[in-house]
Design an enzyme around this catalytic site. Structure first.
Site, PDB file in Angstrom:
ATOM      1  CG  HIS A   1      -0.290  10.136 -24.556  1.00 32.37           C
ATOM      2  ND1 HIS A   1      -0.840  10.478 -23.343  1.00 32.37           N
ATOM      3  CD2 HIS A   1       1.054  10.223 -24.384  1.00 32.37           C
ATOM      4  CE1 HIS A   1       0.120  10.760 -22.480  1.00 32.37           C
ATOM      5  NE2 HIS A   1       1.276  10.616 -23.104  1.00 32.37           N
TER       6      HIS A   1
ATOM      7  CG  HIS B   1       6.956  11.233 -24.780  1.00 31.16           C
ATOM      8  ND1 HIS B   1       5.639  10.821 -24.646  1.00 31.16           N
ATOM      9  CD2 HIS B   1       7.035  12.428 -24.127  1.00 31.16           C
ATOM     10  CE1 HIS B   1       4.959  11.721 -23.949  1.00 31.16           C
ATOM     11  NE2 HIS B   1       5.785  12.699 -23.622  1.00 31.16           N
TER      12      HIS B   1
ATOM     13  NE  ARG C   1      -0.516  16.818 -12.732  1.00 28.34           N
ATOM     14  CZ  ARG C   1       0.121  16.070 -11.852  1.00 28.34           C
ATOM     15  NH1 ARG C   1      -0.228  16.113 -10.574  1.00 28.34           N
ATOM     16  NH2 ARG C   1       1.093  15.265 -12.216  1.00 28.34           N
TER      17      ARG C   1
ATOM     18  CE  LYS D   1      -1.034  13.462 -14.947  1.00 28.62           C
ATOM     19  NZ  LYS D   1      -1.338  13.803 -16.361  1.00 28.62           N
TER      20      LYS D   1
ATOM     21  CG  ASN E   1      -2.848  15.821 -20.034  1.00 27.17           C
ATOM     22  OD1 ASN E   1      -2.124  14.841 -20.064  1.00 27.17           O
ATOM     23  ND2 ASN E   1      -3.589  16.131 -18.984  1.00 27.17           N
TER      24      ASN E   1
ATOM     25  CG  HIS F   1       1.147  15.004 -23.592  1.00 22.16           C
ATOM     26  ND1 HIS F   1       1.679  16.265 -23.717  1.00 22.16           N
ATOM     27  CD2 HIS F   1       2.124  14.240 -23.037  1.00 22.16           C
ATOM     28  CE1 HIS F   1       2.918  16.260 -23.252  1.00 22.16           C
ATOM     29  NE2 HIS F   1       3.213  15.048 -22.842  1.00 22.16           N
TER      30      HIS F   1
ATOM     31  CD  GLU G   1      -4.454  15.106 -15.537  1.00 18.02           C
ATOM     32  OE1 GLU G   1      -3.827  15.515 -16.523  1.00 18.02           O
ATOM     33  OE2 GLU G   1      -4.585  13.901 -15.255  1.00 18.02           O
TER      34      GLU G   1
ATOM     35  CD  GLU H   1       6.477  16.625 -22.276  1.00 17.38           C
ATOM     36  OE1 GLU H   1       5.844  17.576 -21.762  1.00 17.38           O
ATOM     37  OE2 GLU H   1       5.917  15.600 -22.723  1.00 17.38           O
TER      38      GLU H   1
ATOM     39  NE  ARG I   1      -4.188  -1.881   1.892  1.00 20.46           N
ATOM     40  CZ  ARG I   1      -4.270  -2.985   2.627  1.00 20.46           C
ATOM     41  NH1 ARG I   1      -3.369  -3.204   3.582  1.00 20.46           N
ATOM     42  NH2 ARG I   1      -5.229  -3.856   2.424  1.00 20.46           N
TER      43      ARG I   1
ATOM     44  CE  LYS J   1       4.698  17.438 -14.768  1.00 20.20           C
ATOM     45  NZ  LYS J   1       5.058  16.175 -15.420  1.00 20.20           N
TER      46      LYS J   1
END
Length: 346
Positions: A235, A250, A224, A128, A228, A231, A220, A170, A106, A210
């Protein structure tokens, strides 16, 4: 940004961060590349050889199988709740290592040591974590902040020019979101012309952009989503490349994604078309030509799986101008298809 440390002495900073951990509870994760080129720069005697976990390079290893392998070693070696996993590598390592740490017993602590420009300005910052699943990029993951992020530009010497370009995309994104002097500074340079002494300051400025957004919206649920930008399309392109076994960085995918989403911004937000053309020309001069992998319709179907979609359609962050963004903009299939066709035709 107190948990983010910029340094030229990664070994000394990490030794200090691990002072309160016994060797049996310190684990290190790397991929085959960072194990070969980056771990020697850290070279900590305190870490037991048996506690080193090495996974394969590349997006195909950002998988459930890799996570299970990490958990098995942690479990077999008797890792306790007060253990720490040190992730040394690019975004694949920090993402999947952070995810594995966030779930094991956990949640155990993790420290990120990003070794690529991409992970230094993006993947290792913000909490993330995740893995690819069912052909979709980062489909499974958590929000889990690392104990520390240690950024040392010395690692950039281990990178190829293409890897530098991947991270630079980025930085371009952060510059578009920030606007002002940061936008002008970043869009005035070509990565291969940057002197090493300038990198650390530029990386720190990019991380600040960021971090400010993440701090305002850690889960998010609001602004936030601006991070993206580029992206949603990027993506989708990246997912196709992974499925087809095509080598695509990427940053390439994000650069192409930003061009599509900037075009949508001119159509829906009034972003200046002349500035769009200048930005498009700059990006196309730096990055390899976009080679469509599949029909636009297939990319659109992948975008429908994007995690930001909360209603029918595809959700985008768009720009009114550099430094002024708008989240939760749903675009129609027709609008998206037109923007993709513009990308393919130029």
């Amino acid at each position: 940004m107190e948990n983010i440390i910029f340094t030229r002495n990664v070994k000394g900073v990490l030794e200090q961060a691990l002072e309160n951990f016994i060797p049996e509870n310190i684990f290190i994760l790397a991929d085959t590349g960072s194990n070969k080129y980056c771990l020697p720069l850290v070279n900590l005697e305190k870490i037991k050889v048996e506690n080193k976990i090495v996974i394969g390079e590349g997006e195909t290893h950002k998988s459930p199988e890799s996570v299970l392998y990490i958990w098995k070693i942690l479990s077999d070696r008797g890792a306790k709740r007060n253990a720490v996993l040190v992730n040394i590598g690019g975004g694949l390592v920090t993402d999947i290592g952070g995810f594995a740490a966030s779930c094991f017993k956990r949640g155990i602590k993790c420290i990120n040591i990003p070794t690529t420009l991409l992970s230094q300005v993006d993947a290792s910052v913000g909490g993330k974590t995740g893995m690819n699943f069912n052909g979709l990029k980062n489909e499974i993951g958590t929000f889990s902040m690392p104990e520390k992020v240690i950024i040392d530009v010395s690692f950039l010497k281990t990178l190829s020019p293409r890897q530098i370009l991947s991270g630079f995309a980025e930085m371009l994104k952060h510059a578009l979101l920030a606007g002002g002097e940061h936008f002008e500074a970043v869009f005035s340079i070509v990565p291969e012309q940057i002197e090493e002494s300038r990198w650390i300051g530029m990386i720190e400025e990019s991380v600040k952009v960021k971090y400010a957004v993440v701090e305002a919206d850690p889960q998010e649920t609001g602004i936030r989503k601006a991070l993206n930008f580029g992206h949603t399309v990027g993506h989708a392109i990246e997912s196709v490349a992974i499925e087809q076994g095509v080598e695509l960085y990427h940053g390439d995918a994000v650069a192409y994604g930003m061009l599509v989403e900037l075009y949508l911004s001119t159509e829906k937000m009034g972003f200046d078309s002349g500035l769009y053309e200048k930005i498009s020309q700059h990006i196309r001069q730096i990055y390899p030509p976009y080679m469509p992998l599949v029909p636009e319709e297939d990319l659109y179907k992948l975008m429908l799986h994007d995690k930001k979609n909360e209603q029918k359609g595809v959700n985008f962050t768009l720009l009114r101008q550099p430094g002024e963004f708008s989240i939760d903009n749903y675009c129609s299939r027709e609008e998206i298809m037109k923007a993709l066709q513009v990308l393919s035709s130029q």
